[in-house]
Each structure stands twice: as C-alpha cells, then as structure tokens.
Write a protein that holds these residues in place. Sequence first.
Motif, PDB file in Angstrom:
ATOM      1  N   MET A 182       0.844  -1.189   0.000  1.00 49.46           N
ATOM      2  CA  MET A 182       0.000   0.000   0.000  1.00 49.46           C
ATOM      3  C   MET A 182       0.882   1.242   0.000  1.00 49.46           C
ATOM      4  SD  MET A 182      -3.585   0.386   1.155  1.00 49.46           S
ATOM      5  CE  MET A 182      -4.571   1.871   1.157  1.00 49.46           C
ATOM      6  N   THR A 183       1.023   1.834  -1.191  1.00 52.61           N
ATOM      7  CA  THR A 183       1.940   2.964  -1.327  1.00 52.61           C
ATOM      8  C   THR A 183       1.486   4.186  -0.536  1.00 52.61           C
ATOM      9  OG1 THR A 183       0.799   3.694  -3.344  1.00 52.61           O
ATOM     10  CG2 THR A 183       2.668   2.203  -3.611  1.00 52.61           C
ATOM     11  N   GLU A 184       0.211   4.215  -0.137  1.00 59.50           N
ATOM     12  CA  GLU A 184      -0.285   5.374   0.603  1.00 59.50           C
ATOM     13  C   GLU A 184       0.153   5.382   2.067  1.00 59.50           C
ATOM     14  OE1 GLU A 184      -1.842   3.254  -1.498  1.00 59.50           O
ATOM     15  OE2 GLU A 184      -3.937   3.865  -1.625  1.00 59.50           O
ATOM     16  N   GLN A 185       0.672   4.271   2.568  1.00 61.86           N
ATOM     17  CA  GLN A 185       0.968   4.226   3.997  1.00 61.86           C
ATOM     18  C   GLN A 185       2.406   3.826   4.322  1.00 61.86           C
ATOM     19  OE1 GLN A 185      -1.941   1.417   5.539  1.00 61.86           O
ATOM     20  NE2 GLN A 185      -0.697  -0.361   5.012  1.00 61.86           N
ATOM     21  N   SER A 186       3.267   3.665   3.300  1.00 59.25           N
ATOM     22  CA  SER A 186       4.660   3.302   3.555  1.00 59.25           C
ATOM     23  C   SER A 186       5.548   3.887   2.466  1.00 59.25           C
ATOM     24  CB  SER A 186       4.840   1.782   3.578  1.00 59.25           C
ATOM     25  OG  SER A 186       4.093   1.194   4.618  1.00 59.25           O
ATOM     26  N   GLY A 187       6.810   4.138   2.822  1.00 60.29           N
ATOM     27  CA  GLY A 187       7.781   4.636   1.867  1.00 60.29           C
ATOM     28  C   GLY A 187       8.316   3.526   0.982  1.00 60.29           C
ATOM     29  N   PRO A 188       9.056   3.869  -0.094  1.00 63.74           N
ATOM     30  CA  PRO A 188       9.467   2.873  -1.083  1.00 63.74           C
ATOM     31  C   PRO A 188      10.411   1.802  -0.545  1.00 63.74           C
ATOM     32  CG  PRO A 188      10.493   5.006  -1.526  1.00 63.74           C
ATOM     33  CD  PRO A 188       9.453   5.235  -0.482  1.00 63.74           C
TER      34      PRO A 188
ATOM     35  N   PRO B  16      -1.918  10.070  -0.930  1.00 57.34           N
ATOM     36  CA  PRO B  16      -2.591   9.140  -0.021  1.00 57.34           C
ATOM     37  C   PRO B  16      -4.066   9.508   0.052  1.00 57.34           C
ATOM     38  CG  PRO B  16      -1.432  10.813   1.239  1.00 57.34           C
ATOM     39  CD  PRO B  16      -1.113  11.071  -0.216  1.00 57.34           C
ATOM     40  N   TRP B  17      -4.884   8.608   0.602  1.00 59.39           N
ATOM     41  CA  TRP B  17      -6.300   8.926   0.789  1.00 59.39           C
ATOM     42  C   TRP B  17      -6.489   9.976   1.877  1.00 59.39           C
ATOM     43  CZ3 TRP B  17      -9.448   7.093  -2.813  1.00 59.39           C
ATOM     44  CH2 TRP B  17      -9.102   5.920  -3.477  1.00 59.39           C
ATOM     45  N   LEU B  18      -5.756   9.819   2.962  1.00 58.23           N
ATOM     46  CA  LEU B  18      -5.800  10.759   4.083  1.00 58.23           C
ATOM     47  C   LEU B  18      -4.389  11.193   4.427  1.00 58.23           C
ATOM     48  CD1 LEU B  18      -8.317   8.775   6.327  1.00 58.23           C
ATOM     49  CD2 LEU B  18      -8.810  10.955   5.203  1.00 58.23           C
ATOM     50  N   SER B  19      -4.239  12.425   4.887  1.00 59.33           N
ATOM     51  CA  SER B  19      -2.912  12.946   5.227  1.00 59.33           C
ATOM     52  C   SER B  19      -2.221  12.099   6.287  1.00 59.33           C
ATOM     53  CB  SER B  19      -3.016  14.395   5.692  1.00 59.33           C
ATOM     54  OG  SER B  19      -3.506  15.224   4.656  1.00 59.33           O
ATOM     55  N   SER B  20      -3.008  11.471   7.175  1.00 57.21           N
ATOM     56  CA  SER B  20      -2.424  10.665   8.240  1.00 57.21           C
ATOM     57  C   SER B  20      -1.698   9.440   7.702  1.00 57.21           C
ATOM     58  CB  SER B  20      -3.502  10.232   9.234  1.00 57.21           C
ATOM     59  OG  SER B  20      -4.527   9.506   8.576  1.00 57.21           O
ATOM     60  N   GLN B  21      -2.022   8.997   6.483  1.00 54.15           N
ATOM     61  CA  GLN B  21      -1.287   7.874   5.893  1.00 54.15           C
ATOM     62  C   GLN B  21       0.135   8.299   5.524  1.00 54.15           C
ATOM     63  OE1 GLN B  21      -4.244   6.905   2.799  1.00 54.15           O
ATOM     64  NE2 GLN B  21      -4.529   4.930   3.805  1.00 54.15           N
ATOM     65  N   GLY B  22       0.275   9.453   4.927  1.00 54.06           N
ATOM     66  CA  GLY B  22       1.569  10.112   4.840  1.00 54.06           C
ATOM     67  C   GLY B  22       2.539   9.708   3.759  1.00 54.06           C
TER      68      GLY B  22
ATOM     69  N   GLN C 204      -6.617   5.948   9.618  1.00 50.35           N
ATOM     70  CA  GLN C 204      -6.004   5.840   8.303  1.00 50.35           C
ATOM     71  C   GLN C 204      -6.893   5.225   7.232  1.00 50.35           C
ATOM     72  OE1 GLN C 204      -1.995   4.480   8.047  1.00 50.35           O
ATOM     73  NE2 GLN C 204      -1.415   5.288  10.037  1.00 50.35           N
ATOM     74  N   PHE C 205      -8.021   4.614   7.608  1.00 45.16           N
ATOM     75  CA  PHE C 205      -8.803   3.907   6.604  1.00 45.16           C
ATOM     76  C   PHE C 205     -10.282   4.243   6.614  1.00 45.16           C
ATOM     77  CE2 PHE C 205      -8.532   0.413   3.545  1.00 45.16           C
ATOM     78  CZ  PHE C 205      -7.193   0.473   3.212  1.00 45.16           C
ATOM     79  N   ARG C 206     -10.667   5.292   7.326  1.00 43.53           N
ATOM     80  CA  ARG C 206     -12.092   5.621   7.340  1.00 43.53           C
ATOM     81  C   ARG C 206     -12.570   6.142   5.988  1.00 43.53           C
ATOM     82  NH1 ARG C 206      -9.440   9.754   9.900  1.00 43.53           N
ATOM     83  NH2 ARG C 206      -9.906  11.871   9.156  1.00 43.53           N
ATOM     84  N   TRP C 207     -11.667   6.530   5.088  1.00 44.34           N
ATOM     85  CA  TRP C 207     -12.036   6.932   3.734  1.00 44.34           C
ATOM     86  C   TRP C 207     -12.807   5.828   3.016  1.00 44.34           C
ATOM     87  CZ3 TRP C 207     -10.435   3.828  -0.211  1.00 44.34           C
ATOM     88  CH2 TRP C 207      -9.376   2.940   0.068  1.00 44.34           C
ATOM     89  N   PHE C 208     -12.579   4.591   3.437  1.00 41.69           N
ATOM     90  CA  PHE C 208     -13.199   3.438   2.807  1.00 41.69           C
ATOM     91  C   PHE C 208     -14.723   3.481   2.909  1.00 41.69           C
ATOM     92  CE2 PHE C 208     -11.964  -0.460   0.864  1.00 41.69           C
ATOM     93  CZ  PHE C 208     -12.924  -1.416   1.170  1.00 41.69           C
ATOM     94  N   ALA C 209     -15.232   4.206   3.907  1.00 39.63           N
ATOM     95  CA  ALA C 209     -16.677   4.227   4.166  1.00 39.63           C
ATOM     96  C   ALA C 209     -17.460   4.996   3.116  1.00 39.63           C
ATOM     97  CB  ALA C 209     -16.947   4.823   5.549  1.00 39.63           C
ATOM     98  N   GLY C 210     -16.799   5.801   2.310  1.00 42.15           N
ATOM     99  CA  GLY C 210     -17.508   6.647   1.363  1.00 42.15           C
ATOM    100  C   GLY C 210     -18.140   5.908   0.199  1.00 42.15           C
ATOM    101  N   GLY C 211     -17.575   4.741  -0.133  1.00 42.22           N
ATOM    102  CA  GLY C 211     -18.056   4.038  -1.318  1.00 42.22           C
ATOM    103  C   GLY C 211     -17.416   4.599  -2.575  1.00 42.22           C
TER     104      GLY C 211
ATOM    105  N   VAL D 193      -3.773  -2.577   7.567  1.00 42.17           N
ATOM    106  CA  VAL D 193      -3.855  -1.135   7.747  1.00 42.17           C
ATOM    107  C   VAL D 193      -2.743  -0.648   8.676  1.00 42.17           C
ATOM    108  CG1 VAL D 193      -5.270   0.757   8.621  1.00 42.17           C
ATOM    109  CG2 VAL D 193      -6.350  -1.118   7.353  1.00 42.17           C
ATOM    110  N   GLY D 194      -2.048   0.409   8.240  1.00 45.80           N
ATOM    111  CA  GLY D 194      -1.045   1.064   9.074  1.00 45.80           C
ATOM    112  C   GLY D 194       0.371   0.697   8.701  1.00 45.80           C
ATOM    113  N   GLY D 195       1.131   1.664   8.187  1.00 43.83           N
ATOM    114  CA  GLY D 195       2.503   1.384   7.773  1.00 43.83           C
ATOM    115  C   GLY D 195       3.368   0.867   8.897  1.00 43.83           C
ATOM    116  N   GLU D 196       3.168   1.407  10.097  1.00 39.36           N
ATOM    117  CA  GLU D 196       4.010   1.006  11.219  1.00 39.36           C
ATOM    118  C   GLU D 196       3.665  -0.370  11.758  1.00 39.36           C
ATOM    119  OE1 GLU D 196       0.303   2.651  13.027  1.00 39.36           O
ATOM    120  OE2 GLU D 196       1.562   3.106  11.281  1.00 39.36           O
ATOM    121  N   SER D 197       2.573  -0.956  11.289  1.00 37.89           N
ATOM    122  CA  SER D 197       2.134  -2.262  11.802  1.00 37.89           C
ATOM    123  C   SER D 197       2.579  -3.422  10.930  1.00 37.89           C
ATOM    124  CB  SER D 197       0.601  -2.284  11.909  1.00 37.89           C
ATOM    125  OG  SER D 197       0.008  -2.344  10.608  1.00 37.89           O
TER     126      SER D 197
END
Length: 328
Positions: free
Chosen positions: A9-15, A41-47, A238-245, A303-307
Amino acid sequence: MTRFGYTLMTEQSGPKELVRYAVSAENVGFDFEVSSDHYFPWLSSQGHAPYAWSMLGAVAHATERVELMTYVTCPTIRYHPAIVAQKAATLQILADGRFTLGLGSGENLNEHVVGKGWPTVARRHDMLREAIQIIRELMTGEMVDWKGEYFEVDSARLWDVPEIPVAIAAAVSGDRSIEEFAPLADHLIAVQPEKSLVDSWHDTRRATGLPGDVRVIGQIPICWDPDRDAAVARAHDQFRWFAGGWAVNSDLPTTAGFDGATQFVRHEDVAESIPCGPDLDAIVESVQKYWEAGFTDIAMVQVGGESQELFLEEAAGPLLDKLRSASQ
C-alpha cells in the motif's frame, strides 16, 4: 485453490519499506502481491505516495516467486497508455513473467495533478477501453499508429517485449463496465464480494467466445493488532475513507476532501466494516465472503505502515494457514 495476496500500500509506507515488506511477505508464504498506484494518499495521516513503478521494479529483483500486480493503474490521464505499455513490458521482463497489469478508470485524487480535469464516469470508461486497445497493440512489438477519440500514438514501438505476454486485469463495478471490459481484459478486479458481478463477467466472456473461467481478484482491508482498541483507532485514523463508497471515492480531489467527507465516521463504524484486532478467525470470516462469491485471488491490506513488520512476523503465517484450510 484460492490464492491469497499481500498489498503493497503505497499510501501508507515509503518505497524502501515497501520493498522490505514485499520480501517478508514472499518469505511468509503469500501467493501474490498487489501495489496501489497513487500520487496522493487517501488521508494525510497515511503520509506516503511513492512512485509505484520504481518500487515494483525493485520488488521484482528482490523477490523470486510471488506474482506482482498493479491494483490499479489508470492509463488515461496521469499516464498515456503508450507509456503504461512500455512500463508494463519492462516490469514483466524484470519479474520473469510474474507481472499482471491491473487497470481501472482512476480517481480524481491522483489524476487531477496533471491539470487535465476530471471526466464523467462514462467518458472515463470510454477512455479506458481505448487505452486497453492501444496497450494490446503495442504489446505485439509492432509499429503502432493510432488516432482515436481520446488518444494519439505516432509511430510507436516497444523494443523490449517480454516472452511471456502481460496479462491485463480490469477493475469493474457494475453491468456497464463488465459489458465494456470483459471482452478486452483477461481477468476481473472487484473490491466487493458480489457473486452476481463475478457470474456476469464469466457469462459475458463466454458469450463472446472467450474463456469464461479466469482469475477474479479482490481486496479486503484488515487491521490486525494484539490490542483490538489500538487496531480500531488505527483503522479509523487511516482507513475511514473506505466508508464513502466508490461513487464518492473516485471523485474527491484532495486528502482534505476525504477528511471532511469522513469526519462523522465513528470508530464503531470502521470496526463493523474492517476486522480489527488479534482474532484471526474474525479475519477469515470476512475474507470468506470473497471466495464464496467466486473470487480466485484475494489480497489483504494490513492497515497502518508502522504495523507491517509485526503483522508479517507474528500473524501472517498463522492467518494464511487458517485461510487455506477454510477455503479448501
């Protein structure tokens, strides 16, 4: 047998981290790996939002067995289809035939950056159809001239064509997109476990004389963590954007827009749609909906780059064992 994949998931981790996770995911036993292809990213918190194709080239050399796939690339606005064809052919060579080109009609979030506007969904589908035709033509290695409704190709040729052809998978969401892309693509991509969608895809291909039983590739977010409350909080952040459909997700242009659109999504809303916490059986139950709907390949998004490291070290192996046992 159902195959299970890991999402880069490129939105939550560096290369560099993504390449490291790709190697770990192969070692722990995932069958394939898919990569998002985002500018934002979908949300700024993903980074994060590194360039997927550079990362996948590194992954192709760092891994040996897992199949690789874009999930998905939009070949119409940010990228010209002639350039996508060249990238896909090169990556297939680097991956020794392990690459599948996943294509879709895109999201405003990523495509607006080149200043060409955001077409209607009907026009985006027409553009994608033409783009796939161009990519197919170029993959022959022959000289291509093309003047279509949306794209022009002037005396273009791919000089490095892989021995193993690049399979194309198309993302669809309803009857119209199935009608347009089932005859053009090799495989189906969908994010909802809807059996009617899968059956319609197979039926449409058979009606045109094409093989009906092809790969059906899905994706599901999960948020494993030893602490369920921590998992729910991370998924919400980091993933509540998913709720929009998808009707909403494809049109919003910025992370601020997604933040505003999801400001009233509650922690419990996220926990109801994404399996969170240490319970592997709960994850299996959620994934099961996909193979029951006819999906052959199911990629999971942790979900979550650090996880990622903890998930891959402690949970991924046992989870794969449970998934394979349950899906037999």
